[in-house]
Write a protein that holds these residues in place. Structure first.
Motif, short mmCIF file in Angstrom:
data_model
loop_
_atom_site.label_atom_id
_atom_site.label_comp_id
_atom_site.label_asym_id
_atom_site.label_seq_id
_atom_site.Cartn_x
_atom_site.Cartn_y
_atom_site.Cartn_z
N ARG A 182 0.85 -1.20 0.00
CA ARG A 182 0.00 0.00 0.00
C ARG A 182 0.88 1.25 0.00
O ARG A 182 0.58 2.23 -0.68
CB ARG A 182 -0.93 -0.03 1.22
N HIS A 183 1.96 1.21 0.77
CA HIS A 183 2.85 2.36 0.83
C HIS A 183 3.90 2.35 -0.28
O HIS A 183 4.36 3.41 -0.71
CB HIS A 183 3.55 2.40 2.19
N PRO A 194 3.89 0.52 -3.74
CA PRO A 194 3.24 -0.39 -4.70
C PRO A 194 4.20 -1.20 -5.55
O PRO A 194 3.83 -2.29 -6.01
CB PRO A 194 2.40 0.57 -5.56
#
Length: 209
Positions: free
Chosen positions: A46-47, A49
């Motif tokens: 999420r942080h 990709p």
């Protein structure tokens, strides 16, 4: 698309399989160890990709040195199945965890993959603690009883500061926010114990009716 997206990278598929087999019934903060590791892997991509499959595998297997069955050589297992990068990051995080027993745990910022994954792990663990605290209905009391965590809060704050100019802003913001929530809960609990005596007496009288 990330390495966790379907169809998943073969290293990620293997890491899920091995984590499920090797973690067994172990728990982390009341959750299955595999669920924690899966949350760390999800937060990683999420942080970041474009995180590599090797780093995602390290996220899924980062608790292997602690939970592997007796007779499993974590370094040999990880190096042979996942390569040197995954093995290095997992073993470095294991070393960090062990160092938390020291009076002043060191903070190393020169190894970016380790710093990145360790920060993700910490942010996920804090968030999990906050959810559990909220479920009790008394988050301040929950955290006040976590004496080991309280003793390490300064270390966790310094770790956050160390990554500010190095890591994705989304990650450092998230990590800073969960630490702030714990600090706020502890401050609220402290305020309960430092109210003027007459206020405490009035509250006791109100409870007695």
């Amino acid at each position: 698309m990330t390495v966790l997206s379907n169809p998943r990278h073969p290293l990620v598929v293997a890491a899920y399989r091995d984590a499920r087999a090797l973690y067994g019934d172990h728990l982390i903060e009341g959750r299955p160890a595999l669920a924690h590791s899966a949350s760390v892997a999800a937060a990683l991509v999420r942080h970041v990709p474009d995180a590599s499959a090797e780093l995602a595998a390290a996220a899924l297997l980062h608790d292997l040195p602690e939970f592997a069955p007796a007779g499993v050589d974590a370094k040999a297992f990880l190096s042979g199945r996942y390569g040197e990068e995954t093995a290095h990051v997992v073993l470095a995080l294991a070393g960090e965890h062990q160092a938390l027993d020291q009076p002043d745990p060191p903070i190393e910022t020169g190894d970016y993959p380790v710093l990145l994954l360790s920060t993700v792990d910490k942010a996920v663990a804090f968030a999990s603690n906050i959810r559990r605290a909220e479920q009790t209905g008394d988050a301040p009391a929950y955290f006040a009883a976590k004496t080991a965590l309280i003793g390490l809060l300064d270390y966790f704050r310094r770790y956050h500061q160390a990554g500010l100019d190095l890591l994705p802003v989304s990650l450092t913001d998230e990590y800073g926010q969960v630490i702030a929530k714990v600090d706020a809960a502890l401050a609220e609990h402290g305020n309960r114990d430092t109210r003027p005596l007459d206020a405490v007496a009035d509250a006791s009288a109100a409870v007695r009716g």
